[in-house]
Design a protein around this motif. Sequence first.
Motif, PDB file in Angstrom:
ATOM      1  N   ILE A  68      20.360  23.941 -23.494  1.00 49.35           N
ATOM      2  CA  ILE A  68      19.165  23.099 -23.566  1.00 49.35           C
ATOM      3  C   ILE A  68      19.429  21.726 -22.970  1.00 49.35           C
ATOM      4  CG2 ILE A  68      19.542  22.080 -25.870  1.00 49.35           C
ATOM      5  CD1 ILE A  68      16.545  22.644 -26.431  1.00 49.35           C
ATOM      6  N   GLU A  69      20.688  21.287 -23.040  1.00 51.84           N
ATOM      7  CA  GLU A  69      21.044  19.973 -22.490  1.00 51.84           C
ATOM      8  C   GLU A  69      20.969  19.947 -20.968  1.00 51.84           C
ATOM      9  OE1 GLU A  69      24.643  22.495 -22.259  1.00 51.84           O
ATOM     10  OE2 GLU A  69      23.091  22.148 -23.797  1.00 51.84           O
ATOM     11  N   ARG A  70      20.811  21.100 -20.331  1.00 54.35           N
ATOM     12  CA  ARG A  70      20.709  21.180 -18.874  1.00 54.35           C
ATOM     13  C   ARG A  70      19.264  21.195 -18.392  1.00 54.35           C
ATOM     14  NH1 ARG A  70      24.416  26.312 -17.637  1.00 54.35           N
ATOM     15  NH2 ARG A  70      23.825  25.806 -15.467  1.00 54.35           N
ATOM     16  N   ALA A  71      18.314  21.140 -19.317  1.00 53.38           N
ATOM     17  CA  ALA A  71      16.898  21.213 -18.944  1.00 53.38           C
ATOM     18  C   ALA A  71      16.473  19.993 -18.135  1.00 53.38           C
ATOM     19  CB  ALA A  71      16.037  21.337 -20.189  1.00 53.38           C
ATOM     20  N   ASP A  72      15.549  20.204 -17.224  1.00 49.20           N
ATOM     21  CA  ASP A  72      14.913  19.084 -16.515  1.00 49.20           C
ATOM     22  C   ASP A  72      13.847  18.441 -17.381  1.00 49.20           C
ATOM     23  OD1 ASP A  72      16.223  19.213 -13.871  1.00 49.20           O
ATOM     24  OD2 ASP A  72      15.299  21.198 -13.784  1.00 49.20           O
ATOM     25  N   SER A  73      13.272  19.227 -18.286  1.00 49.18           N
ATOM     26  CA  SER A  73      12.286  18.690 -19.223  1.00 49.18           C
ATOM     27  C   SER A  73      12.288  19.554 -20.473  1.00 49.18           C
ATOM     28  CB  SER A  73      10.884  18.639 -18.600  1.00 49.18           C
ATOM     29  OG  SER A  73      10.487  19.904 -18.118  1.00 49.18           O
ATOM     30  N   LEU A  74      11.843  18.957 -21.551  1.00 45.78           N
ATOM     31  CA  LEU A  74      11.860  19.606 -22.843  1.00 45.78           C
ATOM     32  C   LEU A  74      10.618  19.192 -23.615  1.00 45.78           C
ATOM     33  CD1 LEU A  74      13.238  21.059 -25.290  1.00 45.78           C
ATOM     34  CD2 LEU A  74      14.476  18.915 -25.692  1.00 45.78           C
ATOM     35  N   ALA A  75       9.935  20.159 -24.226  1.00 42.73           N
ATOM     36  CA  ALA A  75       8.751  19.889 -25.037  1.00 42.73           C
ATOM     37  C   ALA A  75       8.992  20.390 -26.450  1.00 42.73           C
ATOM     38  CB  ALA A  75       7.530  20.590 -24.442  1.00 42.73           C
ATOM     39  N   PHE A  76       8.608  19.600 -27.444  1.00 44.70           N
ATOM     40  CA  PHE A  76       8.734  20.044 -28.833  1.00 44.70           C
ATOM     41  C   PHE A  76       7.835  19.207 -29.725  1.00 44.70           C
ATOM     42  CE2 PHE A  76      11.843  16.688 -28.454  1.00 44.70           C
ATOM     43  CZ  PHE A  76      11.798  16.022 -29.675  1.00 44.70           C
ATOM     44  N   ASP A  77       7.736  19.634 -30.985  1.00 40.05           N
ATOM     45  CA  ASP A  77       6.907  18.949 -31.979  1.00 40.05           C
ATOM     46  C   ASP A  77       7.767  18.450 -33.128  1.00 40.05           C
ATOM     47  OD1 ASP A  77       4.371  19.387 -30.790  1.00 40.05           O
ATOM     48  OD2 ASP A  77       4.284  21.413 -31.617  1.00 40.05           O
ATOM     49  N   PHE A  78       7.630  17.186 -33.473  1.00 43.38           N
ATOM     50  CA  PHE A  78       8.206  16.691 -34.712  1.00 43.38           C
ATOM     51  C   PHE A  78       7.412  17.188 -35.918  1.00 43.38           C
ATOM     52  CE2 PHE A  78      10.125  13.306 -32.007  1.00 43.38           C
ATOM     53  CZ  PHE A  78      11.428  13.377 -32.476  1.00 43.38           C
ATOM     54  N   ASN A  79       6.139  17.573 -35.695  1.00 41.52           N
ATOM     55  CA  ASN A  79       5.287  17.974 -36.815  1.00 41.52           C
ATOM     56  C   ASN A  79       5.503  19.414 -37.258  1.00 41.52           C
ATOM     57  OD1 ASN A  79       2.868  17.587 -34.326  1.00 41.52           O
ATOM     58  ND2 ASN A  79       3.489  19.616 -34.962  1.00 41.52           N
ATOM     59  N   LYS A  80       6.500  20.085 -36.718  1.00 43.24           N
ATOM     60  CA  LYS A  80       6.844  21.427 -37.177  1.00 43.24           C
ATOM     61  C   LYS A  80       8.125  21.333 -38.010  1.00 43.24           C
ATOM     62  CE  LYS A  80       4.351  24.166 -33.740  1.00 43.24           C
ATOM     63  NZ  LYS A  80       3.684  23.163 -32.890  1.00 43.24           N
ATOM     64  N   TRP A  81       9.245  21.714 -37.471  1.00 45.69           N
ATOM     65  CA  TRP A  81      10.479  21.679 -38.245  1.00 45.69           C
ATOM     66  C   TRP A  81      10.897  20.257 -38.635  1.00 45.69           C
ATOM     67  CZ3 TRP A  81      14.332  25.797 -35.945  1.00 45.69           C
ATOM     68  CH2 TRP A  81      14.414  26.887 -36.821  1.00 45.69           C
ATOM     69  N   GLY A  82      10.405  19.263 -37.933  1.00 52.00           N
ATOM     70  CA  GLY A  82      10.724  17.881 -38.269  1.00 52.00           C
ATOM     71  C   GLY A  82       9.960  17.358 -39.469  1.00 52.00           C
ATOM     72  N   GLN A  83       8.928  18.107 -39.920  1.00 49.78           N
ATOM     73  CA  GLN A  83       8.150  17.804 -41.128  1.00 49.78           C
ATOM     74  C   GLN A  83       7.372  16.491 -41.040  1.00 49.78           C
ATOM     75  OE1 GLN A  83       8.010  20.307 -43.196  1.00 49.78           O
ATOM     76  NE2 GLN A  83       9.768  21.426 -42.402  1.00 49.78           N
ATOM     77  N   VAL A  84       7.198  15.956 -39.839  1.00 49.70           N
ATOM     78  CA  VAL A  84       6.376  14.757 -39.659  1.00 49.70           C
ATOM     79  C   VAL A  84       4.909  15.170 -39.758  1.00 49.70           C
ATOM     80  CG1 VAL A  84       5.719  12.953 -37.999  1.00 49.70           C
ATOM     81  CG2 VAL A  84       8.125  13.637 -38.243  1.00 49.70           C
ATOM     82  N   PRO A  85       4.049  14.385 -40.409  1.00 52.96           N
ATOM     83  CA  PRO A  85       2.626  14.749 -40.476  1.00 52.96           C
ATOM     84  C   PRO A  85       2.010  14.882 -39.081  1.00 52.96           C
ATOM     85  CG  PRO A  85       3.114  12.995 -42.045  1.00 52.96           C
ATOM     86  CD  PRO A  85       4.341  13.165 -41.192  1.00 52.96           C
ATOM     87  N   TYR A  86       1.029  15.752 -38.990  1.00 50.66           N
ATOM     88  CA  TYR A  86       0.342  15.949 -37.699  1.00 50.66           C
ATOM     89  C   TYR A  86      -0.358  14.675 -37.252  1.00 50.66           C
ATOM     90  CZ  TYR A  86       1.012  20.954 -37.361  1.00 50.66           C
ATOM     91  OH  TYR A  86       1.567  22.195 -37.191  1.00 50.66           O
ATOM     92  N   ASP A  87      -0.415  14.455 -35.913  1.00 43.55           N
ATOM     93  CA  ASP A  87       0.300  15.183 -34.895  1.00 43.55           C
ATOM     94  C   ASP A  87       1.424  14.318 -34.334  1.00 43.55           C
ATOM     95  OD1 ASP A  87      -0.961  13.343 -33.096  1.00 43.55           O
ATOM     96  OD2 ASP A  87      -2.652  14.675 -32.877  1.00 43.55           O
ATOM     97  N   ALA A  88       2.472  14.995 -33.830  1.00 42.18           N
ATOM     98  CA  ALA A  88       3.622  14.256 -33.302  1.00 42.18           C
ATOM     99  C   ALA A  88       4.389  15.130 -32.327  1.00 42.18           C
ATOM    100  CB  ALA A  88       4.528  13.778 -34.431  1.00 42.18           C
ATOM    101  N   GLY A  89       3.745  15.428 -31.179  1.00 41.23           N
ATOM    102  CA  GLY A  89       4.424  16.152 -30.122  1.00 41.23           C
ATOM    103  C   GLY A  89       5.265  15.216 -29.279  1.00 41.23           C
ATOM    104  N   PHE A  90       6.175  15.794 -28.485  1.00 40.85           N
ATOM    105  CA  PHE A  90       7.085  14.955 -27.704  1.00 40.85           C
ATOM    106  C   PHE A  90       7.477  15.682 -26.426  1.00 40.85           C
ATOM    107  CE2 PHE A  90      10.868  12.535 -26.633  1.00 40.85           C
ATOM    108  CZ  PHE A  90      10.572  11.259 -27.104  1.00 40.85           C
ATOM    109  N   VAL A  91       7.602  14.904 -25.339  1.00 41.59           N
ATOM    110  CA  VAL A  91       8.130  15.437 -24.083  1.00 41.59           C
ATOM    111  C   VAL A  91       9.277  14.547 -23.630  1.00 41.59           C
ATOM    112  CG1 VAL A  91       6.450  14.155 -22.641  1.00 41.59           C
ATOM    113  CG2 VAL A  91       7.569  16.230 -21.736  1.00 41.59           C
TER     114      VAL A  91
END
Length: 511
Positions: free
Chosen positions: A315-338
């Motif tokens: 994963i550290e070799r990716a040119d880009s990465l998308a994920f949500d803090f509001n899933k496994w990170g347990q942050v209240p919706y919404d909190a996506g990240f690129v």
Amino acid sequence: MFALPETSIFESGSGLRNLVDEPESPPPDRDTLDPSDWRDFRAQAHRMLDDILDYTEHIRERPVWQRIPQSVRDAFRQPLPQKPANLASIHDTFMRDILPYAVGNAHPGFMGWVHGGGTPVGMLAEMLAAGLNANLGGRDQIPVEVERQVVRWVRELFRFPDTASGLFVTGTSMANLIAVLVARTAATGANVRRQGVAAAGKRLIAYTSAGAHSCIAQAMDLAGLGSDALRVIPVNEQYQIDVRALEQAIANDKSAGLTPFFVAATAGTVDVGAIDNLAAVAGIARREKVWFHVDGAYGALAMLAPDLAPLLAGIERADSLAFDFNKWGQVPYDAGFVLVRDGTLHHSTFASPAAYLRRETRGMAAGSPWPCDFGPDLSRGFRALKTWFTIKAYGAEKLGAAISKTCALAQYLKQSIEREPALELLAPVALNIVCFRYRSEHADDVNRDIAADLQESGIAAPSTTTVNGCLAIRAAIVNHRTDRSDLDALIQAAIVFGSARTGRRSKDCQP
């Protein structure tokens, strides 16, 4: 020329007021939306806070989900209010007609979709953010620095370089779209923003697996490249992208005069939670000179868990990465990240100078580049604060432990299913998603009904999906509140509802 005193007047409001005439106190009946009686408002605010904290503390005592009565639906079909209403009465309506009928993802029995459970800390941080009402499109303000702090933490977590850029967005769907647009710029040059993709004279082709989320195809559509330009690669027995089929598809498209430009691997597929062989896909992408993106909507944050992080090698070799803090990170919706490795390219994909967005070296217009230079939104909420609070309050180790716990619970559920003759497992359990069904001659119809029975009972709330042509009950264990008792209740109720609908246990159907 006006000169400021040598001692700073900006450390407190009193110094500045000494330089100007003190304004007269505003009349008490001024036209404003602030409370006319702050003491009463404060008391009501405390009641509202106590009520939502009580809801969270005692949520296990409630049903996960319940059907909405028609009378409650009808209450939200009223005409536009013209006159003010009492805040206490509005809050009463919330407690009576809204709070009981949410989808229930804060409840430990919610397993339907990959939704985080949120935390009281995140809730309070959201309240503070609302009080500031900061617009994080730009300007020289500390809230932007808070977001930049989280960007630095994300770079560290995924071992990206200091030159990588990051941005909070609504969710992974938007993050994936941003990644496609940056990759499009990399493939065609920044002129694509003015001239469009047709002027580049290339037919850009992208690749992802059959297990990928549908938002990858949507991103191709919204980027003007067309969903037909996305090659859907079959998966192997572990539901990972078939790397040999990927290589062959790229070779075929090159032979046809097309331009492969983007491959999206998945860390935590939506149906079964599989993780693609990221290292292998990274190697293919580098060799073929295509953009390597990882859709890690929920699975990427397994990097916080030492026992799970090795599954994400590459994963550290990716040119880009998308994920949500509001899933496994347990942050209240919404909190996506690129996160984008080449921050300069990211900036050139979105930056749009305008007179009203002029940047300066001092004053409020300083501090560029601004977050709005890295995405389509100029008006942006302070999503970073609830994420910052969550990481600061719990720490990476505790958040990682919560993630590991959900995967351990998934293994417990898997073993429980394997011990029950009435049930069968339908897919490998790679992370935290378990797909199973009740054995029956008419398994699809029966299990569809069982899933609805479970939801309507309020005991547990799984969803359904299709695995190898068979309808599966899908339990996604994401909530940090979930424990073994919730899984035991799910299994017991599924067997009871299955028995009630079939009257017997039958051999399993063939896909």
